[in-house]
Design a protein around this motif. Structure first.
Motif, PDB file in Angstrom:
ATOM      1  N   LEU A 106     -35.658  -6.985   0.529  1.00 40.53           N
ATOM      2  CA  LEU A 106     -36.317  -7.231   1.809  1.00 40.53           C
ATOM      3  C   LEU A 106     -35.447  -8.117   2.701  1.00 40.53           C
ATOM      4  CD1 LEU A 106     -38.787  -6.895   3.614  1.00 40.53           C
ATOM      5  CD2 LEU A 106     -39.791  -8.869   2.451  1.00 40.53           C
ATOM      6  N   MET A 107     -34.852  -9.153   2.110  1.00 44.78           N
ATOM      7  CA  MET A 107     -33.941 -10.003   2.887  1.00 44.78           C
ATOM      8  C   MET A 107     -32.743  -9.199   3.387  1.00 44.78           C
ATOM      9  SD  MET A 107     -33.861 -13.796   1.160  1.00 44.78           S
ATOM     10  CE  MET A 107     -34.038 -13.421  -0.575  1.00 44.78           C
ATOM     11  N   ALA A 148     -29.188 -17.269   8.566  1.00 40.45           N
ATOM     12  CA  ALA A 148     -30.077 -17.944   7.622  1.00 40.45           C
ATOM     13  C   ALA A 148     -30.409 -17.034   6.439  1.00 40.45           C
ATOM     14  CB  ALA A 148     -31.363 -18.380   8.324  1.00 40.45           C
ATOM     15  N   THR A 149     -30.601 -15.760   6.708  1.00 48.25           N
ATOM     16  CA  THR A 149     -30.930 -14.811   5.644  1.00 48.25           C
ATOM     17  C   THR A 149     -29.743 -14.610   4.709  1.00 48.25           C
ATOM     18  OG1 THR A 149     -32.470 -13.704   7.139  1.00 48.25           O
ATOM     19  CG2 THR A 149     -31.836 -12.507   5.175  1.00 48.25           C
ATOM     20  N   ILE A 150     -28.545 -14.504   5.256  1.00 46.77           N
ATOM     21  CA  ILE A 150     -27.348 -14.373   4.419  1.00 46.77           C
ATOM     22  C   ILE A 150     -27.222 -15.580   3.498  1.00 46.77           C
ATOM     23  CG2 ILE A 150     -24.821 -14.419   4.469  1.00 46.77           C
ATOM     24  CD1 ILE A 150     -25.008 -12.623   6.993  1.00 46.77           C
ATOM     25  N   CYS A 151     -27.386 -16.774   4.059  1.00 45.43           N
ATOM     26  CA  CYS A 151     -27.269 -17.992   3.239  1.00 45.43           C
ATOM     27  C   CYS A 151     -28.337 -18.034   2.151  1.00 45.43           C
ATOM     28  CB  CYS A 151     -27.365 -19.226   4.132  1.00 45.43           C
ATOM     29  SG  CYS A 151     -25.935 -19.425   5.216  1.00 45.43           S
ATOM     30  N   PHE A 203     -22.621 -11.655  -0.230  1.00 51.15           N
ATOM     31  CA  PHE A 203     -21.376 -12.404  -0.370  1.00 51.15           C
ATOM     32  C   PHE A 203     -20.354 -11.985   0.692  1.00 51.15           C
ATOM     33  CE2 PHE A 203     -22.763 -13.097  -4.893  1.00 51.15           C
ATOM     34  CZ  PHE A 203     -22.917 -14.468  -4.774  1.00 51.15           C
ATOM     35  N   ALA A 204     -20.299 -10.700   1.003  1.00 55.59           N
ATOM     36  CA  ALA A 204     -19.402 -10.246   2.065  1.00 55.59           C
ATOM     37  C   ALA A 204     -19.838 -10.827   3.408  1.00 55.59           C
ATOM     38  CB  ALA A 204     -19.369  -8.718   2.119  1.00 55.59           C
ATOM     39  N   GLY A 205     -21.139 -10.802   3.671  1.00 53.29           N
ATOM     40  CA  GLY A 205     -21.658 -11.396   4.904  1.00 53.29           C
ATOM     41  C   GLY A 205     -21.358 -12.879   4.991  1.00 53.29           C
ATOM     42  N   PHE A 206     -21.446 -13.560   3.843  1.00 50.86           N
ATOM     43  CA  PHE A 206     -21.133 -14.981   3.819  1.00 50.86           C
ATOM     44  C   PHE A 206     -19.646 -15.204   4.083  1.00 50.86           C
ATOM     45  CE2 PHE A 206     -20.583 -19.190   1.811  1.00 50.86           C
ATOM     46  CZ  PHE A 206     -21.557 -19.881   2.515  1.00 50.86           C
ATOM     47  N   ILE A 238     -33.902  -7.420   6.442  1.00 50.81           N
ATOM     48  CA  ILE A 238     -34.040  -8.372   7.547  1.00 50.81           C
ATOM     49  C   ILE A 238     -32.670  -8.723   8.116  1.00 50.81           C
ATOM     50  CG2 ILE A 238     -34.678 -10.761   8.111  1.00 50.81           C
ATOM     51  CD1 ILE A 238     -36.994 -10.402   6.048  1.00 50.81           C
ATOM     52  N   LYS A 239     -31.710  -8.978   7.217  1.00 50.42           N
ATOM     53  CA  LYS A 239     -30.342  -9.308   7.631  1.00 50.42           C
ATOM     54  C   LYS A 239     -29.763  -8.206   8.516  1.00 50.42           C
ATOM     55  CE  LYS A 239     -27.267  -8.498   4.457  1.00 50.42           C
ATOM     56  NZ  LYS A 239     -26.406  -7.385   4.831  1.00 50.42           N
ATOM     57  N   ASN A 240     -29.956  -6.973   8.119  1.00 52.76           N
ATOM     58  CA  ASN A 240     -29.396  -5.854   8.890  1.00 52.76           C
ATOM     59  C   ASN A 240     -30.105  -5.657  10.220  1.00 52.76           C
ATOM     60  OD1 ASN A 240     -27.536  -5.375   6.898  1.00 52.76           O
ATOM     61  ND2 ASN A 240     -28.763  -3.844   5.873  1.00 52.76           N
TER      62      ASN A 240
END
Length: 120
Positions: free
Chosen positions: A27-28, A45-48, A67-70, A31-33
């Protein structure tokens, strides 16, 4: 805290086994996408949060993308291109592991090779 102990050790984390937490991670990921175009703060915030959950509860099928997003965040926000590349390598390493669910790997590969690798 993550960067202090070395990013590569995160590849040894166990898989996430709790079904409820796995669904919450998925779900996160949605939301991130969806927040990409309209709510960048929510996306960050969602990536973290996804990275924190991956460290605390184990690696899920969407963890490589987190991890890639981070890695993108580390590069763009903090200007640390080496650490960003380390997180991209972690995402790709998790994707190479045949014992892990690779059904969401294409998103991580895209992020790594489109947003991170050209700058590292």
């Amino acid at each position: 805290r993550i960067c202090g102990s070395g990013v590569s050790v995160l590849a040894e984390l166990p898989s996430m086994t709790d079904d409820t937490k796995n669904k919450a991670m998925e779900l996160m990921g949605y939301i991130k996408n969806f927040a990409y175009d309209s709510q960048q703060n929510l996306r960050l915030a969602t990536i973290c949060e996804m990275v924190q959950w991956s460290i605390k509860y184990g690696i899920s099928r969407v963890s490589p993308s987190a991890f890639a997003g981070f890695g993108i965040v580390v590069q763009c926000v903090f200007g640390d291109f080496k650490k960003g590349g380390d997180f991209a390598n972690l995402a790709l390493k998790l994707g190479e592991d045949p014992s892990r669910d690779q059904s969401n790997l294409s998103e991580a590969i895209f992020q790594c090779f489109f947003f991170i690798k050209p700058w590292t």
